[in-house]
Design an enzyme around this catalytic site. Structure first.
Site, PDB file in Angstrom:
ATOM      1  N   CYS A 114       4.827   6.086  -2.893  1.00 15.93           N
ATOM      2  CA  CYS A 114       4.874   5.391  -1.628  1.00 15.93           C
ATOM      3  C   CYS A 114       5.125   6.340  -0.458  1.00 15.93           C
ATOM      4  CB  CYS A 114       5.940   4.299  -1.679  1.00 15.93           C
ATOM      5  SG  CYS A 114       7.652   4.873  -1.703  1.00 15.93           S
ATOM      6  N   LEU A 115       4.795   5.863   0.715  1.00 16.17           N
ATOM      7  CA  LEU A 115       4.888   6.668   1.919  1.00 16.17           C
ATOM      8  C   LEU A 115       6.321   7.123   2.195  1.00 16.17           C
ATOM      9  CD1 LEU A 115       3.124   6.164   5.266  1.00 16.17           C
ATOM     10  CD2 LEU A 115       5.601   5.999   5.271  1.00 16.17           C
ATOM     11  N   TYR A 173      11.504  -1.291   5.971  1.00 19.71           N
ATOM     12  CA  TYR A 173      12.680  -0.530   5.560  1.00 19.71           C
ATOM     13  C   TYR A 173      13.930  -0.876   6.359  1.00 19.71           C
ATOM     14  CZ  TYR A 173       8.590   2.280   4.252  1.00 19.71           C
ATOM     15  OH  TYR A 173       7.364   2.692   3.798  1.00 19.71           O
ATOM     16  N   ASN A 184      12.270  -3.830  -3.439  1.00 21.79           N
ATOM     17  CA  ASN A 184      10.861  -3.458  -3.439  1.00 21.79           C
ATOM     18  C   ASN A 184       9.940  -4.629  -3.773  1.00 21.79           C
ATOM     19  OD1 ASN A 184       9.007  -1.270  -3.031  1.00 21.79           O
ATOM     20  ND2 ASN A 184       8.596  -1.278  -5.226  1.00 21.79           N
ATOM     21  N   CYS A 238       3.843   1.153   5.175  1.00 18.57           N
ATOM     22  CA  CYS A 238       4.285   1.035   3.784  1.00 18.57           C
ATOM     23  C   CYS A 238       3.149   0.401   2.992  1.00 18.57           C
ATOM     24  CB  CYS A 238       5.532   0.155   3.699  1.00 18.57           C
ATOM     25  SG  CYS A 238       6.053  -0.254   2.020  1.00 18.57           S
TER      26      CYS A 238
END
Length: 240
Positions: free
Chosen positions: A64-65, A121, A151, A182
């Site tokens: 993931c980023l 986030y 998540n 994301c």
């Protein structure tokens, strides 16, 4: 990675007769989006890459980023190089794309110098993402944190809600809006509608990753209804 990317590739198949894509995935475990689990996720990249090498893919993309960006500026280059070494050791010559690096490439392709972002986030991780982007030379004018640490809960967010969330941002003078920084947070159904409403380019980590995948495959970066980045027009330029 397992939802919106295949959807965009399927949409491209329908628009480009004769093309066909096969999608393989290997998972890196992560349940809670916190620094410890993000570091542990990165540590699994080599194992996942070795598993995918057996399929002899034409391109490998990693997410993931935030797992990459939380490690500090420029870490996507390190992550991509590490995965490349594993693939080469397994006899796989595929180029490697990261969602973190792809987002920067997408912004560069749009010529975006000032942007606003939405992330799922907690605020400290959003700041890490903003700092990472700014280190690459793009000013983050405003950012919205949805503050969802689980998540699975991130994946279950309604992408249509982004059509209201973006209104909380200051878009004055921005060159682009990152509707979802994301890959896990769905946004595809809102990309084109928000772009049409705002009149500015709208992209996401997922659309940017698809853009980079297509360019690495030597294909025009066109996916219908996925925003200006994937419109396949002269308004974007191939990433360096």
């Amino acid at each position: 990675m397992e939802t919106e990317l295949p959807r965009m590739l399927r949409a491209r198949e329908e628009a480009e007769p004769g093309e066909a894509f096969v999608f393989h995935s290997a998972r890196a475990r992560m349940q809670h989006v916190d620094p410890e689990q993000l570091r542990a996720m990165n540590d699994q990249a080599g194992r996942a890459a070795a598993e995918l090498a057996d399929a002899r893919p034409d391109v490998v993309a990693t997410a993931c980023l935030v797992a990459i960006m939380a490690q500090g500026p420029g870490y996507h280059c390190t992550a991509e190089d590490d995965i490349t070494r594993v693939l080469r050791a397994e006899g796989c010559a595929a180029p490697v794309v990261s969602s973190a690096g792809a987002l920067l490439s997408g912004l560069a392709a749009l010529g975006a110098a000032k942007i606003a972002i939405i992330t799922p986030y907690l605020k400290p991780l959003t700041k890490a993402v903003a700092d990472y982007i700014e280190d690459a030379g793009v000013e983050v004018v405003d950012a919205l944190s949805l503050e969802v640490p689980d998540n699975l809960a991130v994946a279950r967010l309604d992408p249509h809600d982004l059509r209201e969330h973006y209104r909380k941002l200051d878009l004055s003078g921005v060159d682009a809006l990152v509707l979802s920084a994301c890959v896990q947070m769905p946004s595809l159904p809102s990309i084109q509608p928000v772009e049409d409403e705002t009149g500015i380019p709208v992209l996401s980590a997922a659309t940017a990753t698809t853009f980079r995948i297509l360019t690495e495959l030597g294909l025009p970066p066109r996916v219908p209804g996925a925003g200006r980045l994937l419109a396949g027009t002269d308004q974007t330029r191939r990433p360096a």
